[in-house]
Design an enzyme around this catalytic site. Structure first.
Site, mmCIF file in Angstrom:
data_model
loop_
_atom_site.group_PDB
_atom_site.id
_atom_site.type_symbol
_atom_site.label_atom_id
_atom_site.label_comp_id
_atom_site.label_asym_id
_atom_site.label_seq_id
_atom_site.Cartn_x
_atom_site.Cartn_y
_atom_site.Cartn_z
ATOM 1 N N ARG A 84 0.829 -1.196 0.000
ATOM 2 C CA ARG A 84 0.000 0.000 0.000
ATOM 3 C C ARG A 84 0.866 1.251 0.000
ATOM 4 O O ARG A 84 0.531 2.233 -0.662
ATOM 5 C CB ARG A 84 -0.947 -0.008 1.209
ATOM 6 N N LYS A 90 -2.659 6.560 1.545
ATOM 7 C CA LYS A 90 -2.516 6.984 2.943
ATOM 8 C C LYS A 90 -1.528 8.147 3.044
ATOM 9 O O LYS A 90 -0.494 8.073 3.730
ATOM 10 C CB LYS A 90 -2.086 5.805 3.809
ATOM 11 N N GLU A 105 -16.188 6.353 4.381
ATOM 12 C CA GLU A 105 -15.498 5.773 5.525
ATOM 13 C C GLU A 105 -15.514 6.761 6.668
ATOM 14 O O GLU A 105 -15.979 7.903 6.524
ATOM 15 C CB GLU A 105 -14.064 5.374 5.176
#
Length: 322
Positions: A68, A170, A206
């Site tokens: 990720r 992220k 989210e």
């Protein structure tokens, strides 16, 4: 904790070389570093646990965090450690700080890998130098409620991400914009905020720090990651475990109506683990969802005269999952 792991590279090198452990402490950055001026940075989060069956420690899928970070680095025009370098650095950090790993069942050692544009750059461009580091801290539960069910507030005005942005990686720049909504919600007694999509304002995406799942009529659904939602490692694990256990799992648009009418709602993430949701507040109305699935099961049991806690019941397995 006592030690952190540090590794650096320059644009000319094209990749990270050998890293090393250093005493935990402050770092020095140029005022014109890429991370300070343009937010060129990523972070990850994962945990190490003390083993219950003897000496040693357990990591939860660190290679997924490495991949990720690589994906996010591509979006942010940054070099990234290889999966092998990332996992090696995580292991070295845990072993160097092993006295800080809580006893089994009492918490975990949280690891925070950072990748930042540490080189000086005045014009808007990728930084000439990058620093990868990992530091750690012992942690317990994320929410003050512990593992109890939480109350969430649906935010309608502030959006966490937008199509074409960086909501799916992220990056550090995703998090400061949600602080106002999160602080306002917590001042009213809510544990966290749920964000809606920025286009239609009717699809749930989210929370500030975790993914969302809804359970309805035996199916498990979670918002599809289409560039505005972070693909959580815990989220992916829940999907894989649920499908392996025979549940119908859907990655799709989840509307606010789906959320309000759900039999069960829960959040997932490295920090929050798997946390049940008790209530959802939307447009001033609080809806309790925590007990709906149990009531539905009791009604079905009453109609079919089947023991809800008997062998072979799929509901029992879902209790463990959600």
């Amino acid at each position: 904790t006592d030690y952190m792991y540090v590794m650096r590279c320059t644009q000319e090198e094209g990749g990270f070389s050998r890293g090393e452990l250093a005493r935990y402490g402050n770092i020095e950055l140029s005022p014109s570093s890429g991370v300070l001026n343009y937010g060129q940075g990523l972070f990850e989060g994962l945990k190490a646990y003390r083993r219950a069956d003897g000496p040693g420690y357990t990591l939860f899928r660190p290679e997924e965090n490495a991949r990720r970070m690589q994906h996010g680095a591509g979006r942010m025009c940054m070099p990234s450690p290889s999966v092998e370098q990332f996992v090696h650095a995580v292991k070295q950090t845990v072993l160097a700080n092993k006295r800080w790993v809580p006893p089994q069942g009492k918490g975990a050692l949280y690891l925070r890998p950072l990748l930042i544009g540490s080189g000086a750059i005045l014009g808007l461009a990728p930084a000439p130098e990058y620093t990868f580091m990992i530091y750690a801290a012992p942690v317990g539960t994320y929410f003050k409620e512990g593992m109890a069910a939480i109350n969430l507030l649906v935010e309608e005005e502030i959006h966490r991400a937008m199509p074409g942005g960086t909501g799916g990686v992220k990056t550090i720049s995703n998090y400061a914009p949600v602080l106002k909504a999160q602080m306002d919600a917590r001042s009213k007694g809510f544990a966290d905020v749920l964000y809606l999509d920025s286009v239609h304002k009717r699809y749930v995406e989210e929370a500030s720090s975790c993914n969302l799942f809804v359970v309805k009529g035996g199916a498990v659904a979670t918002p599809a990651t289409a560039g505005t939602i972070l693909p959580g490692v815990t989220r992916r694990s829940i999907i894989e475990l649920a499908r392996d256990s025979g549940y119908q799992v859907e990655e799709r648009l989840v509307s606010i109506d789906d959320l309000i009418s759900a039999d069960e709602v829960f959040c997932t993430g490295t920090a929050v683990g798997v946390t049940p949701v008790s209530t959802i507040t939307y447009q001033g109305t609080r809806v309790r969802v925590q007990d709906r699935r149990r009531h539905a099961v009791e009604e079905a049991v009453h109609d079919s005269d089947v023991d809800p806690d008997g062998p072979g019941g799929g509901q029992e397995r879902m209790d463990g999952c959600g």
